[in-house]
Design a protein around this motif. Structure first.
Motif, short mmCIF file in Angstrom:
data_model
loop_
_atom_site.label_atom_id
_atom_site.label_comp_id
_atom_site.label_asym_id
_atom_site.label_seq_id
_atom_site.Cartn_x
_atom_site.Cartn_y
_atom_site.Cartn_z
N CYS A 85 7.11 3.65 7.72
CA CYS A 85 8.03 4.72 7.30
C CYS A 85 7.78 5.99 8.12
CB CYS A 85 7.85 5.03 5.82
SG CYS A 85 8.40 3.72 4.72
N LEU A 86 6.50 6.33 8.32
CA LEU A 86 6.17 7.52 9.10
C LEU A 86 6.68 7.39 10.53
CD1 LEU A 86 4.70 10.23 9.48
CD2 LEU A 86 2.61 8.91 9.94
N TYR A 87 6.48 6.23 11.13
CA TYR A 87 6.89 6.03 12.52
C TYR A 87 8.40 5.98 12.67
CZ TYR A 87 1.97 5.01 13.45
OH TYR A 87 0.62 5.08 13.56
N ALA A 88 9.13 5.75 11.58
CA ALA A 88 10.59 5.85 11.62
C ALA A 88 11.01 7.32 11.75
CB ALA A 88 11.21 5.24 10.37
N LEU A 89 10.14 8.23 11.26
CA LEU A 89 10.41 9.67 11.35
C LEU A 89 9.90 10.27 12.66
CD1 LEU A 89 9.34 10.65 7.72
CD2 LEU A 89 11.68 10.39 8.57
N ALA A 90 8.75 9.77 13.13
CA ALA A 90 8.13 10.29 14.36
C ALA A 90 7.23 9.22 14.95
CB ALA A 90 7.31 11.55 14.06
N THR A 91 7.47 8.87 16.19
CA THR A 91 6.64 7.86 16.83
C THR A 91 5.39 8.50 17.43
OG1 THR A 91 7.88 8.11 18.87
CG2 THR A 91 8.57 6.33 17.40
N PRO A 92 4.28 7.76 17.45
CA PRO A 92 3.06 8.30 18.04
C PRO A 92 3.26 8.54 19.54
CG PRO A 92 2.59 6.32 16.76
CD PRO A 92 4.08 6.44 16.87
N ALA A 93 2.56 9.54 20.06
CA ALA A 93 2.67 9.89 21.48
C ALA A 93 1.81 8.99 22.36
CB ALA A 93 2.26 11.35 21.68
N ALA A 94 0.87 8.29 21.76
CA ALA A 94 -0.05 7.44 22.51
C ALA A 94 -0.14 6.08 21.81
CB ALA A 94 -1.43 8.09 22.57
N PRO A 95 -0.60 5.06 22.53
CA PRO A 95 -0.78 3.76 21.88
C PRO A 95 -1.64 3.91 20.62
CG PRO A 95 -1.20 3.60 24.23
CD PRO A 95 -1.05 5.06 23.92
N THR A 96 -1.31 3.13 19.61
CA THR A 96 -1.99 3.26 18.32
C THR A 96 -2.46 1.91 17.82
OG1 THR A 96 -0.65 5.20 17.79
CG2 THR A 96 -1.72 4.09 15.95
N GLU A 97 -3.72 1.86 17.42
CA GLU A 97 -4.31 0.65 16.83
C GLU A 97 -4.62 0.94 15.37
OE1 GLU A 97 -7.80 -0.22 19.13
OE2 GLU A 97 -6.64 -1.06 20.79
N LEU A 98 -4.37 -0.05 14.52
CA LEU A 98 -4.65 0.09 13.09
C LEU A 98 -5.87 -0.75 12.71
CD1 LEU A 98 -1.02 -0.24 11.70
CD2 LEU A 98 -2.24 1.83 12.37
N TYR A 99 -6.72 -0.18 11.89
CA TYR A 99 -7.92 -0.84 11.40
C TYR A 99 -7.92 -0.73 9.89
CZ TYR A 99 -9.52 -0.45 16.21
OH TYR A 99 -9.62 -0.55 17.58
N VAL A 100 -8.41 -1.73 9.21
CA VAL A 100 -8.50 -1.69 7.75
C VAL A 100 -9.98 -1.60 7.38
CG1 VAL A 100 -8.05 -2.90 5.59
CG2 VAL A 100 -6.37 -2.97 7.44
N GLY A 101 -10.33 -0.53 6.66
CA GLY A 101 -11.70 -0.35 6.17
C GLY A 101 -12.64 0.34 7.14
N SER A 102 -12.71 -0.13 8.38
CA SER A 102 -13.60 0.48 9.37
C SER A 102 -13.19 0.02 10.75
CB SER A 102 -15.05 0.10 9.11
OG SER A 102 -15.28 -1.26 9.47
N LEU A 103 -13.73 0.68 11.76
CA LEU A 103 -13.45 0.27 13.14
C LEU A 103 -14.08 -1.09 13.43
CD1 LEU A 103 -13.93 3.61 15.12
CD2 LEU A 103 -11.79 2.47 14.52
N ASP A 104 -15.12 -1.43 12.69
CA ASP A 104 -15.79 -2.72 12.88
C ASP A 104 -14.89 -3.90 12.50
OD1 ASP A 104 -18.07 -1.35 13.66
OD2 ASP A 104 -18.89 -1.31 11.62
N ALA A 105 -13.88 -3.63 11.68
CA ALA A 105 -13.00 -4.70 11.22
C ALA A 105 -12.12 -5.24 12.34
CB ALA A 105 -12.12 -4.19 10.07
N GLY A 106 -11.96 -4.50 13.39
CA GLY A 106 -11.08 -4.94 14.49
C GLY A 106 -9.66 -4.50 14.23
N ALA A 107 -8.94 -4.27 15.28
CA ALA A 107 -7.54 -3.81 15.18
C ALA A 107 -6.66 -4.91 14.62
CB ALA A 107 -7.03 -3.36 16.54
N SER A 108 -5.65 -4.48 13.85
CA SER A 108 -4.70 -5.47 13.30
C SER A 108 -3.31 -5.16 13.78
CB SER A 108 -4.76 -5.44 11.77
OG SER A 108 -4.41 -4.18 11.27
#
Length: 108
Positions: A85-108
């Motif tokens: 929903c947020l990205y429908a309003l404004a897209t990130p200016a740089a590549p974006t990786e999502l992590y759940v819980g911690s950076l150790d979890a790996g990008a999803s």
């Protein structure tokens, strides 16, 4: 990752902190990865998405120059819908990786 600019928002969105951190990102002395940690949020701040989108739009020209990559640490997978929903309003200016819980979890 040791040179990343790390932002921890605690348990809820603080508008003043977001403004200050966005300003700090714009003033970084070199390109860096930026870690946006919202992993401790207890609920999605649905009412603040417009505000966050406005901040993203305002810093976009600087973010394109200063941010190598965004890494967003989410509390759980349901947050992906909020980001969509947020990205429908404004897209990130740089590549974006999502992590759940911690950076150790790996990008999803």
């Amino acid at each position: 990752m040791s040179d990343a600019y790390y932002i921890n928002f605690g348990t809820k969105l603080d508008r003043q902190q977001l403004i200050a951190e966005a300003d700090a990102v714009c003033k970084m002395d070199r390109k860096r990865e930026v870690v946006w940690d919202v992993s401790k949020f207890t609920s999605v701040p649905w009412g603040e998405l417009g505000f966050v989108a406005d901040i993203m739009k305002k810093i976009k020209p600087f973010a394109k120059i200063k941010i190598i990559k965004n890494k967003i640490i989410l509390p759980n997978t349901t947050w992906k819908a909020a980001l969509k929903c947020l990205y429908a309003l404004a897209t990130p200016a740089a590549p974006t990786e999502l992590y759940v819980g911690s950076l150790d979890a790996g990008a999803s």
